[in-house]
Design a protein around this motif. Structure first.
Motif, mmCIF file in Angstrom:
data_model
loop_
_atom_site.group_PDB
_atom_site.id
_atom_site.type_symbol
_atom_site.label_atom_id
_atom_site.label_comp_id
_atom_site.label_asym_id
_atom_site.label_seq_id
_atom_site.Cartn_x
_atom_site.Cartn_y
_atom_site.Cartn_z
ATOM 1 N N PHE A 1 4.011 -4.701 -6.938
ATOM 2 C CA PHE A 1 3.165 -3.960 -5.986
ATOM 3 C C PHE A 1 2.403 -2.849 -6.706
ATOM 4 O O PHE A 1 2.679 -1.669 -6.512
ATOM 5 N N PRO A 2 1.439 -3.256 -7.532
ATOM 6 C CA PRO A 2 0.789 -2.273 -8.413
ATOM 7 C C PRO A 2 -0.107 -1.277 -7.690
ATOM 8 O O PRO A 2 -0.473 -0.276 -8.282
ATOM 9 N N ASP A 3 -0.472 -1.561 -6.435
ATOM 10 C CA ASP A 3 -1.331 -0.628 -5.694
ATOM 11 C C ASP A 3 -0.528 0.271 -4.761
ATOM 12 O O ASP A 3 -1.115 1.113 -4.064
ATOM 13 N N GLN A 4 0.777 0.105 -4.725
ATOM 14 C CA GLN A 4 1.568 0.924 -3.785
ATOM 15 C C GLN A 4 1.500 2.392 -4.193
ATOM 16 O O GLN A 4 1.763 2.737 -5.349
ATOM 17 N N ALA A 5 1.171 3.239 -3.244
ATOM 18 C CA ALA A 5 1.089 4.681 -3.517
ATOM 19 C C ALA A 5 2.438 5.202 -3.993
ATOM 20 O O ALA A 5 3.493 4.679 -3.619
ATOM 21 N N PHE A 6 2.369 6.240 -4.797
ATOM 22 C CA PHE A 6 3.576 6.862 -5.320
ATOM 23 C C PHE A 6 3.706 8.247 -4.693
ATOM 24 O O PHE A 6 2.924 9.154 -4.975
ATOM 25 N N MET A 7 4.704 8.378 -3.836
ATOM 26 C CA MET A 7 4.877 9.620 -3.089
ATOM 27 C C MET A 7 6.211 10.254 -3.466
ATOM 28 O O MET A 7 7.087 9.604 -4.035
ATOM 29 N N GLY B 1 8.866 -3.325 -9.333
ATOM 30 C CA GLY B 1 7.779 -2.351 -9.291
ATOM 31 C C GLY B 1 6.435 -2.964 -9.636
ATOM 32 O O GLY B 1 5.413 -2.618 -9.044
ATOM 33 N N ARG B 2 6.442 -3.891 -10.587
ATOM 34 C CA ARG B 2 5.169 -4.500 -10.997
ATOM 35 C C ARG B 2 4.608 -5.440 -9.940
ATOM 36 O O ARG B 2 3.421 -5.771 -9.983
ATOM 37 N N VAL C 1 0.823 -1.213 0.000
ATOM 38 C CA VAL C 1 0.000 0.000 0.000
ATOM 39 C C VAL C 1 0.858 1.265 0.000
ATOM 40 O O VAL C 1 0.552 2.230 -0.696
ATOM 41 N N MET C 2 1.926 1.222 0.791
ATOM 42 C CA MET C 2 2.752 2.417 1.016
ATOM 43 C C MET C 2 4.211 2.093 0.722
ATOM 44 O O MET C 2 4.641 0.952 0.869
ATOM 45 N N LEU D 1 7.832 3.268 -6.492
ATOM 46 C CA LEU D 1 8.410 2.193 -7.288
ATOM 47 C C LEU D 1 8.351 2.541 -8.762
ATOM 48 O O LEU D 1 7.394 3.167 -9.225
ATOM 49 N N GLY E 1 7.459 1.386 -12.081
ATOM 50 C CA GLY E 1 6.558 0.367 -12.604
ATOM 51 C C GLY E 1 7.076 -0.346 -13.835
ATOM 52 O O GLY E 1 6.480 -1.338 -14.268
ATOM 53 N N TYR F 1 0.282 -6.656 2.966
ATOM 54 C CA TYR F 1 -1.111 -6.211 2.823
ATOM 55 C C TYR F 1 -1.857 -6.392 4.144
ATOM 56 O O TYR F 1 -2.737 -7.253 4.262
#
Lengths: 311, 311
Positions: free
Chosen positions: B114-120, B111-112, B28-29, B104, B106, B296
């Motif tokens: 964890f496709p739902d990880q937020a991008f900060m 990177g692929r 997620v993060m 990450l 992508g 998760y």
């Protein structure tokens, strides 16, 4: 036409598609909670789409339906609600604050739709004022409000009562000084007509969903108040423009590139709700929308980046 | 045997399986960031598994590998790292703090995953001291640390240098007064031997992974320092018990109900890493582990609840 600074946060541009957190980030955090809004802003998604309903004591609160969803609500002892779902307009704020809205019941269809949503305890239905206060604090700076008003179709006294939510909401936004960070938004276009009358300083966003695409479980209470789109005699974007709207929010399955282009030609922004599956998010990008309302803002960020886009 | 209060937070019980956030909540993060740890604790998962490596100026920092992962690291200008991955032990804290670890790439295999990880943007590699300070503040209360130490296999001077991380880490945990909330954890069982010697007041957790199951992309730098499990002459749980460990952390694919029962018979706790797919989380519950290390935590909460369990 008046220029509204908040529209900049919803306007697409070359290389930019805007993201709007749906009820915060419903795929990750309990919906329409302060915790969900704070999470969404923290990850860099500034705009929130959320729902406002009036309590019995006339306080605007943030919750999706006129009735609390049993699948998302526990009582003060932590037990899932059962039986007829409590009506928000029949409860005082103090009564509503007894309920815990920190999680979903995974035994329900609605609960199974969001299997990654965190399960929290002790979360309360926020007042609109709580979110407005947060937006005024340093940690809430940048937050933009796509504020959906739920009119009360069955209220006695018909139109007057049904539209009174507008006055309460506008007063609170004005008291907070957040008119330049708020868009007024509804399925009920007569609510938006009232907004035009009493709050011309805020832009309006018109929700739509074609009847043939109404298939989300646990969703809207507002269909009955939406216009009869077949009877408009013009396209929906044109009807929005005629009503003085600045944004059109179609259901994502109703979106076509031609309609988006038509809306843009009319000077409207287009934000589609609620695209969650990667292929649906991709389709919205392809159709050229300005913004995507999503329950999975992290996922949507990553899809945008994979296409060289920002939000 | 000494009783360590922190073990209670990792011990299963009837109706309870513990959840441990992997590098915060990597699904997620952004991993191993203060933002990820804060998120995980916020959703009610108290225990964090994370990795500590030493900088050139001998400061323990929280990052997974001896080398920064290009797929998760941007330079001060926001560009993805390319070429040879920078070695943490060759950089000062100030140099490391130039990098942005908020997202990450992508385009990469890692990177692929964890496709739902937020991008900060603008996230920095934390010092261990940052997490310890957070754990001491009111908003960090309850946080438990499963603190993985990465020894440096290739360091000159061999054993002495390789184990010096233990001394720095133990000193910082003691300075923060968090000995009762920390478990010392490593793949390198000689690091844990050193922990036994210098910090008997903290329990130890022994990581293992059978060579035939080492198939995660972008993962561990520590395999080379782990014991040769085939040459132990006893089962892994028995070897952990002999070494004075209180917890065994097997790779989830290596877990069987028999091994868990054996470990329990030896007085060990068992926490499996890193189970993310629903069927893998279910299998760990079925095997009877005390705890599940997962990227998760929200998903794992929901799976536990669906089986009438808490965490």
């Amino acid at each position: 036409m008046t220029e509204f600074p908040q529209l900049d946060g919803f306007r697409g541009a070359p290389g930019v598609v805007r993201l709007i957190g749906h009820r915060g980030a419903r795929g990750v955090m309990p919906e329409n909670t302060m915790e969900g809004f704070a999470f969404t802003l923290k990850i860099g998604v500034r705009a929130m789409e959320f729902d406002v309903v009036m309590t019995r004591d006339r306080i605007p609160v943030i919750t999706h339906n006129h009735h609390l969803l049993n699948a998302a609500t526990r009582d003060a002892e932590g037990n899932w609600l059962t039986g007829p779902e409590p009506k928000v307009s029949k409860l005082t704020l103090a009564e509503l604050r007894q309920f815990d809205v920190g999680g979903l019941d995974g035994r329900t269809v609605y609960g199974r739709r969001f299997p990654d949503q965190a399960f929290m305890t002790g979360l309360r239905i926020p007042r609109l004022a709580d979110l407005l206060e947060f937006a005024r604090r340093p940690e809430g700076s940048g937050l933009l409000l796509l504020l959906e008003m739920k009119s009360e179709p069955a209220a006695p006294g018909a139109k007057g009562d049904r539209l009174s939510i507008v006055h309460e909401v506008v007063r609170e936004v004005r008291d907070a000084g957040l008119q330049e960070r708020t868009i007024l938004h509804s399925f009920d276009w007569s609510v938006l007509e009232e907004c035009a009358r009493v709050a011309p300083e805020m832009p309006r966003s018109y929700l739509s969903q074609l009847p043939e695409n109404t298939d989300d479980p646990g969703e809207d209470s507002q269909k009955s108040v939406a216009p009869d789109f077949d009877a408009l005699g013009v396209s929906i974007p044109r009807a929005v423009a005629r009503a003085g709207g600045r944004m059109w929010c179609p259901y994502f399955k109703d979106v076509t590139a031609d309609l988006v282009a038509e809306a843009h030609g009319l000077g409207l922004l287009v934000a589609a709700w609620t695209a969650n599956e990667p292929e649906d998010i991709e389709a919205m990008i392809d159709a050229g929308v300005d913004g995507i309302i999503t329950d999975y803002p992290g996922r949507a960020q990553r899809i945008l980046l994979s296409r060289g886009l920002r939000w």
